[in-house]
Design an enzyme around this catalytic site. Structure first.
Site, PDB file in Angstrom:
ATOM      1  N   PRO A 164       0.814  -1.221   0.000  1.00 29.58           N
ATOM      2  CA  PRO A 164       0.000   0.000   0.000  1.00 29.58           C
ATOM      3  C   PRO A 164       0.844   1.266   0.000  1.00 29.58           C
ATOM      4  O   PRO A 164       0.461   2.283  -0.588  1.00 29.58           O
ATOM      5  CB  PRO A 164      -0.812  -0.117   1.296  1.00 29.58           C
ATOM      6  CG  PRO A 164      -0.893  -1.585   1.562  1.00 29.58           C
ATOM      7  CD  PRO A 164       0.423  -2.139   1.087  1.00 29.58           C
ATOM      8  N   TRP A 194      -2.648  -6.263  -4.314  1.00 30.96           N
ATOM      9  CA  TRP A 194      -2.752  -6.450  -5.757  1.00 30.96           C
ATOM     10  C   TRP A 194      -1.845  -7.583  -6.237  1.00 30.96           C
ATOM     11  O   TRP A 194      -1.188  -7.476  -7.272  1.00 30.96           O
ATOM     12  CB  TRP A 194      -2.435  -5.148  -6.506  1.00 30.96           C
ATOM     13  CG  TRP A 194      -3.251  -3.994  -6.018  1.00 30.96           C
ATOM     14  CD1 TRP A 194      -4.508  -4.040  -5.496  1.00 30.96           C
ATOM     15  CD2 TRP A 194      -2.861  -2.620  -5.979  1.00 30.96           C
ATOM     16  NE1 TRP A 194      -4.940  -2.787  -5.143  1.00 30.96           N
ATOM     17  CE2 TRP A 194      -3.953  -1.887  -5.420  1.00 30.96           C
ATOM     18  CE3 TRP A 194      -1.716  -1.932  -6.361  1.00 30.96           C
ATOM     19  CZ2 TRP A 194      -3.914  -0.518  -5.254  1.00 30.96           C
ATOM     20  CZ3 TRP A 194      -1.685  -0.567  -6.188  1.00 30.96           C
ATOM     21  CH2 TRP A 194      -2.758   0.133  -5.641  1.00 30.96           C
ATOM     22  N   ILE A 195      -1.803  -8.680  -5.488  1.00 33.74           N
ATOM     23  CA  ILE A 195      -0.887  -9.777  -5.782  1.00 33.74           C
ATOM     24  C   ILE A 195      -1.584 -10.814  -6.665  1.00 33.74           C
ATOM     25  O   ILE A 195      -2.499 -11.513  -6.223  1.00 33.74           O
ATOM     26  CB  ILE A 195      -0.371 -10.422  -4.478  1.00 33.74           C
ATOM     27  CG1 ILE A 195       0.234  -9.349  -3.567  1.00 33.74           C
ATOM     28  CG2 ILE A 195       0.629 -11.515  -4.797  1.00 33.74           C
ATOM     29  CD1 ILE A 195       1.311  -8.488  -4.210  1.00 33.74           C
ATOM     30  N   GLU A 405       4.768  -4.446 -14.030  1.00 28.10           N
ATOM     31  CA  GLU A 405       6.220  -4.606 -14.198  1.00 28.10           C
ATOM     32  C   GLU A 405       6.971  -3.286 -14.099  1.00 28.10           C
ATOM     33  O   GLU A 405       8.002  -3.090 -14.742  1.00 28.10           O
ATOM     34  CB  GLU A 405       6.556  -5.275 -15.542  1.00 28.10           C
ATOM     35  CG  GLU A 405       5.699  -6.461 -15.910  1.00 28.10           C
ATOM     36  CD  GLU A 405       5.888  -7.648 -14.991  1.00 28.10           C
ATOM     37  OE1 GLU A 405       6.592  -7.517 -13.984  1.00 28.10           O
ATOM     38  OE2 GLU A 405       5.316  -8.704 -15.274  1.00 28.10           O
ATOM     39  N   ASN A 408       5.357   3.061 -16.158  1.00 24.94           N
ATOM     40  CA  ASN A 408       6.166   3.605 -17.248  1.00 24.94           C
ATOM     41  C   ASN A 408       6.928   4.866 -16.866  1.00 24.94           C
ATOM     42  O   ASN A 408       8.025   5.128 -17.370  1.00 24.94           O
ATOM     43  CB  ASN A 408       5.284   3.872 -18.465  1.00 24.94           C
ATOM     44  CG  ASN A 408       4.895   2.584 -19.176  1.00 24.94           C
ATOM     45  OD1 ASN A 408       5.236   1.481 -18.738  1.00 24.94           O
ATOM     46  ND2 ASN A 408       4.174   2.712 -20.275  1.00 24.94           N
TER      47      ASN A 408
END
Length: 621
Positions: A164, A194-195, A405, A408
């Protein structure tokens, strides 16, 4: 003798060289052959896997619309993936997996993600993040214990980094781990959110700050751990509803004195950042491949709809604006495909540092698939915005890629700040030499000679004989590499250490580098195709290269102009001033052009889940 080398890296990098005005063409030319040519046995495995995937779609087992509506991936789908080998893509063969190369994995992932983005998340987290971290950094005992079960689909892997309080900032996670009283392991405390796969995972690669002693001082550094859901002190605090990728599961994980024994430390204590970075590099390649494959499918749907839909006496495809959009999407897709191919082959060889290239490909690809999905919604008009047509789902699913990932914005800073390391070190050495110019005359004069050579275009030239259709594009790449190097040096000299905080400057340098990498890989790929097929058979690819290089060059020049003179600094000052006013006024403070009226403010949301839930309950009738 020349100026001392830049910051040492164990492996060469094409992109790092660009910031210093160097084109290390051996890292890109000749462009790598396809997987069918390089590794025919592995290519046959890829064909088999994709055929199995296609059969699942044809049978109705995979129904993206229904999975989105149900917000779940059914167990039958996961079982079928396991039986086909799709859950053992990156697991070494000795542990029951397929042990695919980076190229093969990227190609399979691209196919899966283009069928359904949620399936891409399942594979990406299981094979590309959680499982990959274990493959790269697990010891023999850990691999033997978990990898066979992961390959068979008996358990799923998850990768729990995001918190968080922190997103892309892996160095500053706040979850902690301390030694237990018996000194047999670690007690983890913190939250991860958010896993992906988190609710059903049997093996979770996670990260926590641990105390280590360095130079006689105790400091906190991240360590990677393997956590199982049956470990005391671990619990799942529900899942989250999402804008897109709704069939995938993202869970909230809680560690409350969660005991992790010493044999479940992944890698070395205090070196978890290395685990995180290496897993994410592999994930960025596969994500870029998924985006590239998605763009191809979306472009095909764009063309189909544009031909079928008639307006004002003709199909939408006959209108020039529609044609402009199709052409631009196609050219950009050709470029990102070239980036993915070059990057995957580089990772296969494992002889280069491709971390910056991976970040470039991920940024470019994720923004392209978003634009492509958005243009498809626009083309479809009202049908693009509503169900049961799939276009709104395509757009929702595409949005996460710019966050996954590494956001950006963070990746652009990663590219830019890493890129300037070499030039900064070189200038630092020169600065020291200038304090005693007579004694260090050889160093100074050598550096000056290199600058003259660079100005004459001798240091940053390709030593490749290009096909005439590509020669002019290659010459512009050479000029723009020199321009990037000059801009990098100028910004370092102008801002010195303050450049670490000049994100708008670093962002521009990164965007220039991304454009150059995309153009160089595109030219390299087309050069290879012309050599294999002849120019007449490559008319399509030459046209795509022409369009992409022209438009990329224009974008590059626009960015460079913002770094020239005082123009960029003036507009940045203006942006900072306006942003300061917005912060002080908590929003848009200017009066309304029609008339000012009182409207209720939007609800304030907290970063804390409990406070968010309380706010929802207060507003629920």
């Amino acid at each position: 003798m020349s100026a001392s080398p830049p910051v040492a890296h164990a492996k060469p990098s094409f992109l790092r060289g660009l910031f210093q005005g160097e084109i290390t063409e051996a890292l890109l030319f000749p462009y790598p052959a396809t997987l069918d040519e390089r590794r025919p046995d592995e290519a046959a495995t890829v064909h088999r896997l994709i055929a199995a995937l296609n059969a699942m779609v044809a049978s109705g087992l995979i129904d993206p619309r229904q999975m989105d509506e149900n917000e779940t991936l059914g167990e039958p789908v996961i079982k079928a993936f396991a039986e086909a080998g799709l859950l053992g893509l990156t697991t070494p063969q000795e542990y029951g997996g397929l042990g695919l190369s980076a190229s093969a994995y990227a190609r399979v992932f691209g196919a899966v993600a283009s069928v359904d983005a949620s399936l891409g998340v399942l594979i990406g987290v299981h094979c590309g993040l959680g499982g990959k971290a274990l493959v790269l950094f697990g010891n023999d005992e850990q691999k033997a214990r978990y990898l066979p079960a992961l390959a068979r689909g008996e358990m799923l892997a998850a990768y729990a980094l995001t918190e968080p309080e922190t997103g892309s900032d892996a160095q500053h996670i706040v979850t902690t781990a301390r030694r237990n009283a018996e000194n047999t392991g670690w007690l983890l405390n913190g939250r991860k959110h958010w896993i992906g796969n988190g609710q059903r995972a049997g093996m979770i690669a996670t990260f926590a700050q641990t105390p280590i002693v360095r130079n006689g001082e105790t400091i906190m550094r991240p360590t990677a751990f393997i956590v199982r859901p049956d470990m005391p002190g671990f619990r799942i605090d529900g899942t989250v509803a999402k804008l897109g990728i709704r069939a995938s599961t993202q869970a909230e994980l809680v560690f409350e004195d969660c005991f992790v024994p010493d044999d479940h430390v992944l890698g070395e204590v205090g070196k978890g950042f290395r685990v995180a970075v290496n897993a994410l590099n592999a994930g960025r390649l596969s994500l870029a491949s998924g985006c590239a494959s998605g763009c191809k499918r979306l472009l095909a749907e764009f063309a189909r709809y544009a031909e079928a839909r008639t307006q004002f006496g003709g199909p939408l495809a006959s209108f020039e604006i529609t044609q402009r959009k199709m052409a631009t999407i196609a050219a950009d897709t050709y470029a990102v495909d070239a980036m993915v191919g070059a990057l995957a082959a580089a990772l296969d060889e494992d002889s280069v540092d491709a971390s910056l290239e991976a970040a470039c490909a991920k940024v470019f690809a994720s923004e392209l698939v978003w634009r492509t999905a958005d243009e498809l919604v626009q083309l479809a008009g009202g049908r693009g915005f509503v169900k049961p047509w799939p276009y709104e789902r395509y757009l929702r699913d595409a949005r996460i890629n710019r966050i996954f990932e590494g956001a950006n914005e963070i990746l652009r800073l990663f590219i830019g700040l890493n890129g300037i390391q070499g030039p900064a070190e070189e200038l630092k050495e020169l600065s020291g030499a200038l304090k005693n110019p007579i004694q260090n005359w050889v160093l100074v004069s050598s550096y000056a000679a290199e600058r003259v050579a660079s100005a004459l275009g001798k240091k940053d030239r390709f030593d490749v004989t290009f096909h005439p259709s590509l020669r002019k594009h290659a010459e512009f790449v050479e000029k723009h590499v020199a321009a990037l190097a000059a801009a990098t040096q100028k910004m370092i000299v102008t801002h010195k250490k303050e450049i670490l905080h000049r994100q708008l400057v670093v962002e521009r340098l990164a965007d220039m580098a991304i454009e150059l990498y995309a153009r160089a890989t595109t030219i390299a790929r087309t050069q290879r195709l012309i050599g294999e097929r002849g120019a007449d058979a490559c008319a399509r690819e030459i046209a795509l290269t022409d369009l992409f290089c022209i438009e990329s060059g224009r974008r590059f020049r626009a960015i460079r102009m913002e770094l020239d003179g005082d123009a960029g600094e003036a507009i940045d000052d203006l942006r900072r001033d306006i942003a300061a006013r917005i912060r002080a006024e908590h929003g848009y403070g200017t009066s309304d052009a029609l008339m000012d009226v009182a409207v209720p403010p939007l609800p304030a949301w907290s970063l804390t889940k409990a406070e968010q839930q309380a706010a929802v309950e207060r507003r629920t009738p």
